[in-house]
Motif scaffolding. Structure first.
Motif, mmCIF file in Angstrom:
data_model
loop_
_atom_site.group_PDB
_atom_site.id
_atom_site.type_symbol
_atom_site.label_atom_id
_atom_site.label_comp_id
_atom_site.label_asym_id
_atom_site.label_seq_id
_atom_site.Cartn_x
_atom_site.Cartn_y
_atom_site.Cartn_z
ATOM 1 N N ASP A 166 -23.328 3.892 -34.926
ATOM 2 C CA ASP A 166 -22.698 5.208 -34.992
ATOM 3 C C ASP A 166 -23.442 6.007 -36.055
ATOM 4 N N ARG A 199 -18.328 3.744 -40.193
ATOM 5 C CA ARG A 199 -17.540 3.488 -38.980
ATOM 6 C C ARG A 199 -18.093 2.276 -38.237
ATOM 7 N N ALA A 248 -21.813 8.516 -27.182
ATOM 8 C CA ALA A 248 -21.789 9.499 -28.276
ATOM 9 C C ALA A 248 -21.931 10.891 -27.679
HETATM 10 P P1 NAI Z 1 -15.715 11.100 -30.478
HETATM 11 O O1 NAI Z 1 -16.062 12.395 -31.118
HETATM 12 O O2 NAI Z 1 -14.405 10.460 -30.746
HETATM 13 O O3 NAI Z 1 -16.838 9.991 -30.866
HETATM 14 C C1 NAI Z 1 -18.206 10.211 -30.803
HETATM 15 C C2 NAI Z 1 -18.846 9.249 -31.814
HETATM 16 O O4 NAI Z 1 -20.253 9.252 -31.626
HETATM 17 C C3 NAI Z 1 -18.596 9.629 -33.265
HETATM 18 O O5 NAI Z 1 -18.143 8.484 -33.963
HETATM 19 C C4 NAI Z 1 -19.971 10.093 -33.759
HETATM 20 O O6 NAI Z 1 -20.185 9.822 -35.144
HETATM 21 C C5 NAI Z 1 -20.890 9.263 -32.892
HETATM 22 N N1 NAI Z 1 -22.242 9.798 -32.710
HETATM 23 C C6 NAI Z 1 -22.647 11.071 -32.498
HETATM 24 N N2 NAI Z 1 -23.984 11.123 -32.320
HETATM 25 C C7 NAI Z 1 -24.433 9.847 -32.402
HETATM 26 C C8 NAI Z 1 -25.701 9.229 -32.294
HETATM 27 N N3 NAI Z 1 -26.815 9.946 -32.069
HETATM 28 N N4 NAI Z 1 -25.808 7.886 -32.430
HETATM 29 C C9 NAI Z 1 -24.701 7.135 -32.663
HETATM 30 N N5 NAI Z 1 -23.452 7.665 -32.786
HETATM 31 C C10 NAI Z 1 -23.330 9.000 -32.656
HETATM 32 O O7 NAI Z 1 -15.955 11.291 -28.912
HETATM 33 P P2 NAI Z 1 -15.295 10.481 -27.716
HETATM 34 O O8 NAI Z 1 -14.021 11.119 -27.327
HETATM 35 O O9 NAI Z 1 -15.341 9.021 -27.999
HETATM 36 O O10 NAI Z 1 -16.330 10.814 -26.543
HETATM 37 C C11 NAI Z 1 -17.612 10.210 -26.525
HETATM 38 C C12 NAI Z 1 -18.418 10.805 -25.382
HETATM 39 O O11 NAI Z 1 -17.733 10.594 -24.161
HETATM 40 C C13 NAI Z 1 -18.641 12.331 -25.485
HETATM 41 O O12 NAI Z 1 -19.907 12.642 -24.956
HETATM 42 C C14 NAI Z 1 -17.565 12.891 -24.586
HETATM 43 O O13 NAI Z 1 -17.944 14.146 -24.064
HETATM 44 C C15 NAI Z 1 -17.504 11.838 -23.499
HETATM 45 N N6 NAI Z 1 -16.237 11.794 -22.810
HETATM 46 C C16 NAI Z 1 -15.089 11.546 -23.507
HETATM 47 C C17 NAI Z 1 -13.868 11.521 -22.838
HETATM 48 C C18 NAI Z 1 -12.594 11.181 -23.540
HETATM 49 O O14 NAI Z 1 -11.589 10.923 -22.847
HETATM 50 N N7 NAI Z 1 -12.572 11.133 -24.855
HETATM 51 C C19 NAI Z 1 -13.787 11.799 -21.389
HETATM 52 C C20 NAI Z 1 -15.086 11.954 -20.756
HETATM 53 C C21 NAI Z 1 -16.241 11.990 -21.468
#
Ligand code: NAI
Length: 350
Positions: free
Chosen positions: A198, A203, A233
């Motif tokens: 991450d 984290r 991510a």
């Molecule tokens: P979130 O914001 O809770 O978590 C994203 C995580 O990725 C964070 O911990 C951040 O520090 C980390 N991160 C960002 N850039 C990074 C990198 N280059 N390398 C490693 N870690 C990195 O987001 P969430 O809700 O978990 O969503 C994740 C992905 O899934 C996003 O692209 C979102 O659009 C997609 N998504 C999420 C849904 C949901 O129900 N939450 C539904 C459909 C898609």
């Protein structure tokens, strides 16, 4: 601006600015043909407006394709908030965003996305009823997104490695937020060997300690020798720089817009890496919101979300038959549904 709209085929772009709270938001509606445009709200410190515009338009198109492929009577839209670079009142910002959503009169329904929390949506809900997945409706999509990706992973493993389940496979998970962390828990339970990463190393370390597994700095993850790479991510992570570094045979992830460009699907094919389309894998959250809104019970929602595995298996077989990449096959099917209304019929039959 119009070049981006044309490239992504986005029909409408709305811009909102509220100096009192520092809100600067874009809402893109790609299509409302099959129903109101549902799509999450992303809040990130975008470096410039062009990046935010590009993100919102590509994400809006992805939502249309996702809803169409899942057979839901919904269109595709998305919102991005350019996170203020000065200290700001978070609750007030999201209330102002709620006013913006409300002005679109229900043609756009907002939800959670990267950088947004359920508590933020609670603020949005004080200003508009066009929000799904906040405390008041009890519909948190993330666990269902994780469940759907898990089902897709199973289908991907069967197709790529001709075996069942993740037990013993080495899986690299990028991003340990709402979805990635749940997947890590599920996969640890299933007996997979994990490497976690991450952007926030604390984290990664916390979760790795909890699961008694390994973590690496975010940028090193691309070089890890593993069986499966899971982008959970942000988008654009599969590109001309990273694809040559990957050592996995299969990619299944939750992140939206994982491919930086259409050429990257071809690059992955040339390296014999099976890429499974992001908007099919991660449709679980959207399905749960749509069914939850119809007051369906949890077991019905779970079954429909698990169906993502079956849909992916079929799509991978069809892609092989037509000598297309799975990404091309998925786009083709989604576009067909967007134009012939099959999405509506599939939903009515469900
Ligand atoms: P979130 O914001 O809770 O978590 C994203 C995580 O990725 C964070 O911990 C951040 O520090 C980390 N991160 C960002 N850039 C990074 C990198 N280059 N390398 C490693 N870690 C990195 O987001 P969430 O809700 O978990 O969503 C994740 C992905 O899934 C996003 O692209 C979102 O659009 C997609 N998504 C999420 C849904 C949901 O129900 N939450 C539904 C459909 C898609």
């Amino acid at each position: 601006m119009f070049a981006t709209l044309e490239q992504t085929d986005v029909a409408e772009l709305h811009q909102f600015r509220d100096p009192a709270t520092g809100l600067r938001a874009l809402i893109a509606l790609h299509s409302t043909r099959l129903g109101p445009a549902l799509g999450g709200c992303r809040c990130l410190p975008y470096p410039d407006e062009h990046t935010a515009l590009n993100d919102v338009c590509r994400l809006a198109r992805g939502m249309s394709y996702k809803a169409a492929l899942a057979g839901l009577p919904l269109g595709g839209g998305k919102a991005v908030i350019m996170e203020p670079d000065k200290p700001y009142d978070r609750a007030a910002l999201y209330r102002a965003f709620g006013d913006a959503v409300n002005r679109l009169g229900g043609r756009y329904i907002t939800a959670m996305d990267a950088g947004t929390e359920i508590t933020d949506l609670d603020q949005v809900a004080t200003r508009t009823r066009h929000v799904w997945g906040f405390s008041g409706d009890g519909m948190d999509p993330s666990p269902y997104t994780a469940l759907g990706v898990f089902a897709a992973l199973d289908a991907g493993i069967r197709h790529r490695f001709q075996r069942h389940g993740a037990k013993g496979l080495h899986i690299a998970i990028q991003g340990l937020g709402h979805v990635g962390s749940q997947l890590a828990l599920m996969l640890a339970r299933a007996g997979a060997r994990l490497t976690l990463a991450d952007l926030d190393p604390r984290r990664a370390q916390r979760l790795a300690d909890r699961l008694n597994t390994r973590w690496v700095p975010a940028d090193s993850l691309y070089d890890v020798a593993c069986d499966i790479f899971m982008p959970c991510a942000l988008g654009g992570v599969l590109n001309a720089d990273t694809i040559p570094r990957l050592q996995a045979g299969l990619i299944v992830g939750a992140a939206n817009n994982q491919l930086a460009s259409d050429d990257d699907a071809q690059r992955l094919r040339q390296r014999d890496i099976l890429y499974t389309p992001d908007y099919l894998n991660n449709a679980g959250g959207l399905i749960s919101l749509a069914l939850g809104h119809r007051q369906e019970d949890r077991s019905t929602i779970r079954q429909k979300v698990l169906g993502i595995g079956r849909t992916l298996s079929q799509l991978l077989d069809q892609a092989d038959q037509h000598h297309l990449s799975p990404a091309q096959m998925a786009d083709r099917q989604a576009e067909q549904r967007l134009h012939d209304d099959t999405g509506k019929h599939a939903w009515e039959a469900a």
